[in-house]
Design a protein around this motif. Structure first.
Motif, short mmCIF file in Angstrom:
data_model
loop_
_atom_site.label_atom_id
_atom_site.label_comp_id
_atom_site.label_asym_id
_atom_site.label_seq_id
_atom_site.Cartn_x
_atom_site.Cartn_y
_atom_site.Cartn_z
N LEU A 5 0.87 -1.16 0.00
CA LEU A 5 0.00 0.00 0.00
C LEU A 5 0.91 1.21 0.00
O LEU A 5 1.58 1.48 0.98
CB LEU A 5 -0.90 0.01 1.24
N VAL A 61 -9.04 -4.70 0.05
CA VAL A 61 -8.25 -3.53 -0.32
C VAL A 61 -9.09 -2.72 -1.29
O VAL A 61 -9.39 -3.17 -2.40
CB VAL A 61 -6.91 -3.92 -0.98
N ILE A 86 -8.49 -2.10 3.94
CA ILE A 86 -7.45 -1.15 3.56
C ILE A 86 -8.02 -0.20 2.51
O ILE A 86 -8.64 -0.64 1.55
CB ILE A 86 -6.21 -1.86 2.99
N SER A 88 -6.51 2.56 -0.08
CA SER A 88 -5.27 3.12 -0.61
C SER A 88 -5.27 4.63 -0.53
O SER A 88 -4.24 5.25 -0.26
CB SER A 88 -5.02 2.64 -2.04
N ILE A 110 -6.71 0.16 7.67
CA ILE A 110 -5.43 0.82 7.35
C ILE A 110 -5.66 1.77 6.18
O ILE A 110 -6.30 1.40 5.20
CB ILE A 110 -4.35 -0.20 6.97
N ASN A 111 -5.13 2.99 6.33
CA ASN A 111 -5.12 3.89 5.17
C ASN A 111 -3.77 4.58 5.12
O ASN A 111 -2.86 4.28 5.88
CB ASN A 111 -6.31 4.85 5.16
N ALA A 138 -0.66 3.37 7.39
CA ALA A 138 0.36 2.59 6.67
C ALA A 138 1.73 3.09 7.10
O ALA A 138 2.04 4.27 6.96
CB ALA A 138 0.17 2.74 5.16
N VAL A 152 2.77 -3.76 4.37
CA VAL A 152 2.13 -2.49 4.07
C VAL A 152 3.22 -1.42 3.99
O VAL A 152 3.93 -1.19 4.97
CB VAL A 152 1.09 -2.12 5.15
#
Length: 164
Positions: A5, A61, A86, A88, A110-111, A138, A152
């Motif tokens: 990512l 994702v 996730i 992106s 998660i970003n 990330a 990541v």
């Protein structure tokens, strides 16, 4: 398996015990005969990738622009729970589908460390908070998805301070 990512975004780090039920750092051996499945979902405009470990742990994702199309794809592939979500980056063609997918109660989100400025982003954040997801940025971490390790990669420094 290695996943990356490397786009601009926002959040905090979460680690768990190696090989545990929640995403975290560390490693566990892949069970004999286990299969990792990576699906590039047809969500129309945008992207959505579903990863399933041999143990049935799931990561999503991005989610595309269409909540309906993503929901149909997740149902088609039997996804009833997400372990990891996730984004992106916060553009609608990557996160709009994630809003209803948050009902699958991802444990970790998660970003890239940059929050969005749109109503879609705000709806996603509220949905993830309601699902009690842990927000993580990330930051070059390794995340366990059962026996699958996802790497990541943090965005380049120039992306951490600007929106594109």
């Amino acid at each position: 398996m290695t996943g990356s990512l490397a786009a601009c975004g926002w959040i905090r780090q979460q680690d768990a015990a190696p090989g545990g039920d929640t995403p975290g750092t560390g490693a566990a051996p892949v069970p004999a005969g286990g299969t990792v499945t990576i699906r590039f979902l047809d969500v129309g405009q945008g992207d959505a990738i579903l990863i399933r470990s041999p143990e049935g742990k799931t990561a999503l994702v991005d989610g595309g622009r269409s909540a309906e199309r993503l929901s149909a794809q997740l149902e088609k592939h039997g996804v009833t729970r997400l372990d990891l979500m996730i984004a992106s980056h916060a553009d609608a063609d990557h996160i709009a589908g994630l809003v209803p997918a948050a009902a699958l109660k991802p444990r970790v989100f998660i970003n890239n460390g940059l929050g969005g400025t749109t109503q879609t982003w705000e709806r996603l954040v509220r949905a993830l908070q309601a699902a009690d997801a842990t927000f993580t940025k990330a930051s070059n971490q390794t995340v366990n998805l059962g026996s699958v390790k996802l790497r990541v990669i943090a965005p380049p420094p120039a992306c951490r301070t600007t929106r594109t």
